[in-house]
Scaffold this active site. Structure first.
Site, PDB file in Angstrom:
ATOM      1  N   GLY A  59     -22.912  -6.216 -19.726  1.00 54.09           N
ATOM      2  CA  GLY A  59     -23.357  -6.239 -21.118  1.00 54.09           C
ATOM      3  C   GLY A  59     -22.810  -7.477 -21.802  1.00 54.09           C
ATOM      4  N   ARG A  60     -22.606  -7.373 -23.120  1.00 54.49           N
ATOM      5  CA  ARG A  60     -22.081  -8.513 -23.882  1.00 54.49           C
ATOM      6  C   ARG A  60     -20.751  -8.975 -23.304  1.00 54.49           C
ATOM      7  NH1 ARG A  60     -24.371  -5.078 -28.332  1.00 54.49           N
ATOM      8  NH2 ARG A  60     -22.665  -3.726 -27.668  1.00 54.49           N
ATOM      9  N   ILE A  61     -19.819  -8.026 -23.135  1.00 55.01           N
ATOM     10  CA  ILE A  61     -18.481  -8.388 -22.664  1.00 55.01           C
ATOM     11  C   ILE A  61     -18.509  -8.733 -21.172  1.00 55.01           C
ATOM     12  CG2 ILE A  61     -16.122  -7.545 -22.338  1.00 55.01           C
ATOM     13  CD1 ILE A  61     -16.556  -5.873 -24.935  1.00 55.01           C
ATOM     14  N   GLN A  76     -30.605  -1.731 -14.660  1.00 51.49           N
ATOM     15  CA  GLN A  76     -31.642  -2.667 -14.206  1.00 51.49           C
ATOM     16  C   GLN A  76     -31.139  -4.108 -14.261  1.00 51.49           C
ATOM     17  OE1 GLN A  76     -32.907  -0.606 -17.062  1.00 51.49           O
ATOM     18  NE2 GLN A  76     -31.913  -1.981 -18.504  1.00 51.49           N
ATOM     19  N   PRO A  77     -31.834  -5.003 -13.526  1.00 53.29           N
ATOM     20  CA  PRO A  77     -31.434  -6.413 -13.547  1.00 53.29           C
ATOM     21  C   PRO A  77     -31.504  -6.968 -14.965  1.00 53.29           C
ATOM     22  CG  PRO A  77     -33.178  -6.035 -11.920  1.00 53.29           C
ATOM     23  CD  PRO A  77     -33.021  -4.775 -12.691  1.00 53.29           C
ATOM     24  N   SER A  81     -20.006   0.734 -20.861  1.00 51.81           N
ATOM     25  CA  SER A  81     -19.633   1.683 -21.902  1.00 51.81           C
ATOM     26  C   SER A  81     -19.357   3.038 -21.257  1.00 51.81           C
ATOM     27  CB  SER A  81     -20.764   1.781 -22.925  1.00 51.81           C
ATOM     28  OG  SER A  81     -22.016   1.687 -22.283  1.00 51.81           O
ATOM     29  N   HIS A 123      -4.328  -1.132 -24.563  1.00 46.67           N
ATOM     30  CA  HIS A 123      -5.638  -1.271 -25.213  1.00 46.67           C
ATOM     31  C   HIS A 123      -5.632  -2.406 -26.245  1.00 46.67           C
ATOM     32  CE1 HIS A 123      -9.490   1.193 -26.306  1.00 46.67           C
ATOM     33  NE2 HIS A 123      -9.680  -0.104 -26.499  1.00 46.67           N
TER      34      HIS A 123
END
Ligand code: NDP
Ligand code: DGY
Length: 329
Positions: free
Chosen positions: A164-166, A188-189, A218, A294
């Site tokens: 994802g973004r991170i 998915q790709p 997530s 964290h």
């Protein structure tokens, strides 16, 4: 004309925030803001009391916002703004059912979190905490050919679970270290994977072939305890496992077993379950496990921007305007 007290919208903020957020809330004339003015989480009973009648709730990832809290708030509640990108602490179904809008803080913490992930990966793979400890304890007797050797990124295969973004920001940062192949798994790709020459592969392939397995997905019902005995059993004995997503993605008993048996080489965790991890937890006795509290997004500027964004999300939600970052429910 001054608004009368009954027209003011009630807001509850569950923690003392960085001033970038507080300033915005104080300036907002339409709000009556109640802050749990502490650096420690609001106790559950206090949360249930203080949220009563609120139109807006600004919370953190340490607050579990479930049906009980929503019922305690009552029908006024229009908007929940969390100062986090993760929203696994919010009962999304219940929130949606009640027509409440949700704001969160994507993007603004991506760079800080990706950077911390790289720091944790290098610290774990190159055994920095062990080395620091040896210097302090007198364990450093001489330069020795095989002492404190670890694993390097050059020529390696890195597997990212959840590009994802991170995840993508981590991949971008790792590539210049000489990573040979960048694998990723997920539903998915992703077209954006081309930028890092990412290969979309089944999870099993990623686990078998990666020298570094980095979890940045997530937490969902599907990813809960995704990293279990069978997962670790597919990893190389020389592989390093890194998790900066959520603790519950990992079965910690299975991780402990994988680390003590030599099934995998080392693990670096920025997230655990529970948080805080009890100081007598067996993972903390292992030299090949690095645990951080964290701190993925913990830079002064990132936390300031997160506070600002969560305040702006809240205020826009209260006035019925478009939020800078609204979670699509
Ligand atoms: P994104 O939503 O951009 O990325 C999450 C990714 O996880 C998505 O690409 C999603 O894929 C993927 N994913 C979902 N299910 C699976 C699965 N079963 N297997 C593989 N991948 C899956 O969020 P961010 O990158 O912004 O943040 C990711 C998470 O990082 C947050 O949810 C939060 O929990 C954690 N985080 C931790 C921080 C820390 O301090 N340690 C700081 C910030 C975030 P798809 O697109 O297909 O849904
Ligand atoms: C998040 O935002 O989800 C992180 O865990 C803390 O920044």
């Amino acid at each position: 004309a001054a608004m009368s007290a009954r027209q003011l919208m009630k807001v509850f903020v569950t923690r003392r925030l960085p001033q970038e957020g507080t300033k915005l809330l104080q300036k907002a004339a339409m709000c009556d803001v109640l802050v749990w003015d502490s650096d420690e989480p609001v106790p559950r009973e206090e949360l249930l009391k203080k949220v009563e009648g609120a139109h807006g709730l600004l919370c953190l990832l340490s607050d579990r916002i479930d049906a009980e809290v929503l019922d305690a708030a009552g029908p006024n509640l229009k908007v929940i703004s969390t100062m986090s990108v993760g929203f696994d602490h919010l009962a999304i179904d219940e929130i949606k059912k009640r027509g409440i809008r949700v704001g969160y803080t994507p993007d603004v913490l991506t760079d800080a979190t990706a950077e911390l992930t790289v720091a944790l990966l290098l610290a774990t793979a190159r055994r920095l905490p062990e080395g620091i400890q040896e210097v302090k304890s007198g364990g450093w007797s001489s330069w020795k050919p095989l002492w404190l050797c670890g694993y390097g990124l050059s020529g390696s295969t890195v597997g990212v679970i959840g590009l994802g973004r991170i995840g993508l920001a981590i991949a971008r940062r790792l590539k210049p270290f000489g990573v040979k192949r960048l694998l990723y798994s997920g539903r998915q790709p992703k077209p954006q994977a081309r930028e890092v020459d990412g290969e979309h592969v089944p999870l099993d392939t990623l686990l078998c072939e990666s020298d570094f397995v980095v979890v940045s997905c997530s937490l969902t019902p599907e990813t809960q305890e995704l990293c279990n005995k069978s997962f670790f059993s597919k990893m190389k004995n020389t592989a390093v496992f890194i998790n900066t997503s959520r603790g519950a993605v990992v079965n910690q008993d299975d991780l402990l077993q994988a680390l003590t048996s030599g099934q995998i080489a080392a693990a670096g965790l920025d997230v655990t379950s529970p948080e805080p991890l009890p100081t007598d937890h067996p993972l903390l006795c292992l030299s090949n496990c690095v645990v951080l509290p964290h701190i993925g997004s913990a830079t002064f500027s990132t936390r300031g921007v997160m506070a600002q964004l969560s305040a702006n999300n809240l205020l826009s939600g209260l006035t019925g305007d478009a939020m800078p970052s609204e979670l699509k429910l």
